[in-house]
Design a protein around this motif. Sequence first.
Motif, PDB file in Angstrom:
ATOM      1  N   PRO A  47      34.205 -13.613 -10.078  1.00  0.00           N
ATOM      2  CA  PRO A  47      34.783 -15.030  -9.124  1.00  0.00           C
ATOM      3  C   PRO A  47      33.946 -15.563  -9.049  1.00  0.00           C
ATOM      4  CG  PRO A  47      33.994 -12.288  -7.796  1.00  0.00           C
ATOM      5  CD  PRO A  47      33.869 -12.169  -9.298  1.00  0.00           C
ATOM      6  N   ARG A  48      32.952 -16.235  -9.897  1.00  0.00           N
ATOM      7  CA  ARG A  48      32.262 -17.444  -8.833  1.00  0.00           C
ATOM      8  C   ARG A  48      32.718 -18.234 -11.277  1.00  0.00           C
ATOM      9  NH1 ARG A  48      30.109 -17.978  -4.976  1.00  0.00           N
ATOM     10  NH2 ARG A  48      29.093 -16.000  -3.554  1.00  0.00           N
ATOM     11  N   ASN A  49      33.047 -17.586 -11.933  1.00  0.00           N
ATOM     12  CA  ASN A  49      33.205 -18.599 -13.328  1.00  0.00           C
ATOM     13  C   ASN A  49      34.492 -18.420 -13.310  1.00  0.00           C
ATOM     14  OD1 ASN A  49      31.253 -18.988 -14.566  1.00  0.00           O
ATOM     15  ND2 ASN A  49      30.672 -17.243 -14.189  1.00  0.00           N
ATOM     16  N   GLU A  50      34.923 -19.677 -14.025  1.00  0.00           N
ATOM     17  CA  GLU A  50      36.759 -19.788 -14.275  1.00  0.00           C
ATOM     18  C   GLU A  50      36.776 -20.346 -15.509  1.00  0.00           C
ATOM     19  OE1 GLU A  50      39.771 -20.170 -10.939  1.00  0.00           O
ATOM     20  OE2 GLU A  50      38.272 -22.501 -10.970  1.00  0.00           O
ATOM     21  N   MET A  51      37.273 -20.349 -16.560  1.00  0.00           N
ATOM     22  CA  MET A  51      37.468 -21.140 -17.689  1.00  0.00           C
ATOM     23  C   MET A  51      38.848 -21.456 -17.660  1.00  0.00           C
ATOM     24  SD  MET A  51      36.003 -21.982 -20.468  1.00  0.00           S
ATOM     25  CE  MET A  51      36.730 -23.170 -21.440  1.00  0.00           C
ATOM     26  N   LEU A  52      39.650 -22.285 -17.674  1.00  0.00           N
ATOM     27  CA  LEU A  52      40.540 -23.574 -17.431  1.00  0.00           C
ATOM     28  C   LEU A  52      41.525 -23.978 -18.813  1.00  0.00           C
ATOM     29  CD1 LEU A  52      39.226 -25.329 -13.416  1.00  0.00           C
ATOM     30  CD2 LEU A  52      40.673 -22.463 -13.729  1.00  0.00           C
ATOM     31  N   VAL A  53      42.136 -24.254 -18.651  1.00  0.00           N
ATOM     32  CA  VAL A  53      42.801 -24.716 -19.351  1.00  0.00           C
ATOM     33  C   VAL A  53      44.078 -25.611 -18.577  1.00  0.00           C
ATOM     34  CG1 VAL A  53      42.657 -22.914 -21.118  1.00  0.00           C
ATOM     35  CG2 VAL A  53      44.401 -23.195 -19.761  1.00  0.00           C
ATOM     36  N   LEU A  54      44.783 -27.025 -19.431  1.00  0.00           N
ATOM     37  CA  LEU A  54      45.230 -27.742 -18.848  1.00  0.00           C
ATOM     38  C   LEU A  54      46.617 -27.305 -20.585  1.00  0.00           C
ATOM     39  CD1 LEU A  54      46.556 -29.770 -17.204  1.00  0.00           C
ATOM     40  CD2 LEU A  54      45.257 -31.500 -18.619  1.00  0.00           C
ATOM     41  N   ALA A  55      47.584 -27.118 -19.726  1.00  0.00           N
ATOM     42  CA  ALA A  55      48.711 -26.412 -20.856  1.00  0.00           C
ATOM     43  C   ALA A  55      49.648 -27.163 -20.444  1.00  0.00           C
ATOM     44  CB  ALA A  55      48.361 -24.884 -20.762  1.00  0.00           C
ATOM     45  N   ASP A  56      50.522 -27.355 -21.718  1.00  0.00           N
ATOM     46  CA  ASP A  56      51.828 -27.919 -21.793  1.00  0.00           C
ATOM     47  C   ASP A  56      53.112 -26.807 -22.671  1.00  0.00           C
ATOM     48  OD1 ASP A  56      54.720 -29.336 -22.158  1.00  0.00           O
ATOM     49  OD2 ASP A  56      53.556 -31.390 -22.946  1.00  0.00           O
ATOM     50  N   GLY A  57      53.505 -26.117 -21.687  1.00  0.00           N
ATOM     51  CA  GLY A  57      53.783 -24.934 -22.649  1.00  0.00           C
ATOM     52  C   GLY A  57      52.941 -24.364 -23.093  1.00  0.00           C
ATOM     53  N   ASP A  58      52.753 -23.510 -24.377  1.00  0.00           N
ATOM     54  CA  ASP A  58      52.153 -22.881 -25.082  1.00  0.00           C
ATOM     55  C   ASP A  58      50.517 -23.399 -25.519  1.00  0.00           C
ATOM     56  OD1 ASP A  58      53.624 -20.630 -24.652  1.00  0.00           O
ATOM     57  OD2 ASP A  58      54.765 -20.848 -26.832  1.00  0.00           O
ATOM     58  N   LEU A  59      50.892 -25.079 -25.945  1.00  0.00           N
ATOM     59  CA  LEU A  59      49.881 -25.745 -26.580  1.00  0.00           C
ATOM     60  C   LEU A  59      48.769 -25.898 -24.933  1.00  0.00           C
ATOM     61  CD1 LEU A  59      48.711 -27.995 -28.472  1.00  0.00           C
ATOM     62  CD2 LEU A  59      50.054 -29.203 -28.063  1.00  0.00           C
ATOM     63  N   VAL A  60      47.590 -25.413 -25.862  1.00  0.00           N
ATOM     64  CA  VAL A  60      46.431 -26.108 -24.818  1.00  0.00           C
ATOM     65  C   VAL A  60      46.163 -27.126 -25.322  1.00  0.00           C
ATOM     66  CG1 VAL A  60      44.366 -25.511 -24.089  1.00  0.00           C
ATOM     67  CG2 VAL A  60      45.797 -23.790 -24.951  1.00  0.00           C
ATOM     68  N   LEU A  61      46.391 -28.666 -24.412  1.00  0.00           N
ATOM     69  CA  LEU A  61      45.639 -29.691 -24.544  1.00  0.00           C
ATOM     70  C   LEU A  61      44.393 -30.061 -23.826  1.00  0.00           C
ATOM     71  CD1 LEU A  61      48.862 -30.964 -23.179  1.00  0.00           C
ATOM     72  CD2 LEU A  61      48.513 -31.228 -25.150  1.00  0.00           C
ATOM     73  N   GLY A  62      44.013 -29.342 -23.273  1.00  0.00           N
ATOM     74  CA  GLY A  62      42.403 -29.344 -22.734  1.00  0.00           C
ATOM     75  C   GLY A  62      40.977 -27.910 -22.384  1.00  0.00           C
ATOM     76  N   CYS A  63      40.414 -28.037 -21.755  1.00  0.00           N
ATOM     77  CA  CYS A  63      39.864 -26.566 -21.019  1.00  0.00           C
ATOM     78  C   CYS A  63      38.564 -27.321 -20.092  1.00  0.00           C
ATOM     79  CB  CYS A  63      39.661 -26.125 -22.201  1.00  0.00           C
ATOM     80  SG  CYS A  63      38.146 -26.593 -23.321  1.00  0.00           S
ATOM     81  N   LEU A  64      38.306 -27.244 -19.915  1.00  0.00           N
ATOM     82  CA  LEU A  64      36.963 -26.347 -19.260  1.00  0.00           C
ATOM     83  C   LEU A  64      36.388 -25.782 -18.804  1.00  0.00           C
ATOM     84  CD1 LEU A  64      36.964 -27.290 -16.100  1.00  0.00           C
ATOM     85  CD2 LEU A  64      37.676 -29.325 -16.082  1.00  0.00           C
ATOM     86  N   GLN A  65      34.931 -25.562 -18.496  1.00  0.00           N
ATOM     87  CA  GLN A  65      34.932 -23.907 -17.295  1.00  0.00           C
ATOM     88  C   GLN A  65      34.096 -24.305 -16.410  1.00  0.00           C
ATOM     89  OE1 GLN A  65      31.645 -20.981 -19.315  1.00  0.00           O
ATOM     90  NE2 GLN A  65      31.430 -20.256 -18.055  1.00  0.00           N
ATOM     91  N   VAL A  66      34.614 -24.092 -15.100  1.00  0.00           N
ATOM     92  CA  VAL A  66      33.854 -23.921 -13.618  1.00  0.00           C
ATOM     93  C   VAL A  66      32.714 -22.661 -13.429  1.00  0.00           C
ATOM     94  CG1 VAL A  66      34.711 -24.703 -11.079  1.00  0.00           C
ATOM     95  CG2 VAL A  66      35.323 -25.331 -13.201  1.00  0.00           C
ATOM     96  N   THR A  67      31.747 -22.737 -13.165  1.00  0.00           N
ATOM     97  CA  THR A  67      30.575 -21.370 -11.950  1.00  0.00           C
ATOM     98  C   THR A  67      30.717 -22.280 -11.156  1.00  0.00           C
ATOM     99  OG1 THR A  67      29.717 -21.851 -14.171  1.00  0.00           O
ATOM    100  CG2 THR A  67      28.856 -20.741 -12.958  1.00  0.00           C
ATOM    101  N   TYR A  68      30.985 -21.424 -10.091  1.00  0.00           N
ATOM    102  CA  TYR A  68      30.817 -21.995  -8.665  1.00  0.00           C
ATOM    103  C   TYR A  68      29.164 -21.436  -7.395  1.00  0.00           C
ATOM    104  CZ  TYR A  68      35.996 -23.467  -9.089  1.00  0.00           C
ATOM    105  OH  TYR A  68      37.231 -23.449  -9.374  1.00  0.00           O
ATOM    106  N   ILE A  69      28.494 -22.175  -7.378  1.00  0.00           N
ATOM    107  CA  ILE A  69      27.032 -21.093  -6.675  1.00  0.00           C
ATOM    108  C   ILE A  69      27.155 -21.694  -5.974  1.00  0.00           C
ATOM    109  CG2 ILE A  69      24.995 -22.165  -7.820  1.00  0.00           C
ATOM    110  CD1 ILE A  69      25.282 -23.758 -10.304  1.00  0.00           C
TER     111      ILE A  69
END
Length: 147
Positions: A47-69
């Motif tokens: 619950p303290r980690n997320e792999m996020l994607v910026l998506a347009d439909g099925d196409l992944v245009l961007g990503c990043l990982q967030v860790t909550y510390i």
Amino acid sequence: MILRPATRAELPSILALLADERSVVDPASITVTEAYERAFAAIEADPRNEMLVLADGDLVLGCLQVTYIPGLGKGGAERALIEAVRIRADRRGGGLGRELMERTVARARERGCALVQLTSAKERTEAHRFYASLGFTRSHDGFKRAL
């Protein structure tokens, strides 16, 4: 554009973004190893980690990982650590990186984080200008030690 947690099916697309930030890598050419599977499962389960994607439909245009510390500084508030920020090479320059980062910062704020931090390799001067344009300031020198 939707910002949301990544799904397992998007793992090849994420790995393609991380493989080469200067060109578009076909996700079908990516081998998803057991180590990647384990890492993704661990992120997804935490619950303290997320792999996020910026998506347009099925196409992944961007990503990043967030860790909550969690921490005792900043009045006991969490901080968000952002890593592995990528936008598809053929879609850069159109504001997607800004959108990805601004939405991620808003997500951290909604969670109650007191600050958002990130590191960037010293040679990535364009990225440094981009982060500065988003209000990030150089506040510390970072150190790493490979194990």
